[in-house]
Write an enzyme that holds these catalytic residues in place. Sequence first.
Site, PDB file in Angstrom:
ATOM      1  CB  CYS A 128       4.153  -0.610 -12.301  1.00 45.56           C
ATOM      2  SG  CYS A 128       5.803  -0.875 -11.641  1.00 45.56           S
ATOM      3  CG  HIS A 137       5.119   4.933  -9.998  1.00 43.51           C
ATOM      4  ND1 HIS A 137       3.885   4.365 -10.238  1.00 43.51           N
ATOM      5  CD2 HIS A 137       6.034   3.951 -10.203  1.00 43.51           C
ATOM      6  CE1 HIS A 137       4.063   3.091 -10.577  1.00 43.51           C
ATOM      7  NE2 HIS A 137       5.356   2.821 -10.564  1.00 43.51           N
ATOM      8  CD  GLU A 138       9.598   4.855 -10.858  1.00 40.85           C
ATOM      9  OE1 GLU A 138       9.961   3.806 -10.292  1.00 40.85           O
ATOM     10  OE2 GLU A 138       8.811   4.842 -11.818  1.00 40.85           O
ATOM     11  CG  HIS A 188       8.803   1.060  -7.451  1.00 41.04           C
ATOM     12  ND1 HIS A 188       8.518  -0.286  -7.492  1.00 41.04           N
ATOM     13  CD2 HIS A 188       8.234   1.601  -8.550  1.00 41.04           C
ATOM     14  CE1 HIS A 188       7.809  -0.544  -8.555  1.00 41.04           C
ATOM     15  NE2 HIS A 188       7.607   0.586  -9.222  1.00 41.04           N
TER      16      HIS A 188
END
Length: 137
Positions: free
Chosen positions: A86, A127-128, A131
Amino acid sequence: MVKEIMRDVLFLGQKAEAATKEDISIAEDLLDTLRFHREHCVGMAANMIGERKAIIAIAEGNRFTAMLNPEAVKKSPKTYKATEGCLSIPGEREVERHDWIEVKYRDMAWRKEKRKFTGFEAEIVQHELEHLEGKLI
């Protein structure tokens, strides 16, 4: 406008707020910042540029896509292990990802969209999305 990368884990650990039509400029900044870091970054969430809004951007080859208020609506039952890094946090970690993911979101014109992502793009989106939940790998 290209923005600084946020590295404060306390900020990054906060859940995103819903984006509004007025937040499209944040999505534009996110796309600009992703393009700037393209050589070593394939996806970003708004919190990575200091904005607590539910906006992500991904690179799909030479195409860059921003998604406002993205939400996973379906995921493959099959998962696999991946190693990810990241831009906001040093190092790499092992994560579990779904083979594919279907996401509904608003595009840059505030139209409703729904897309199914597979392969590497599905991994980036997952992954995002994490976040946006304040989850760091």
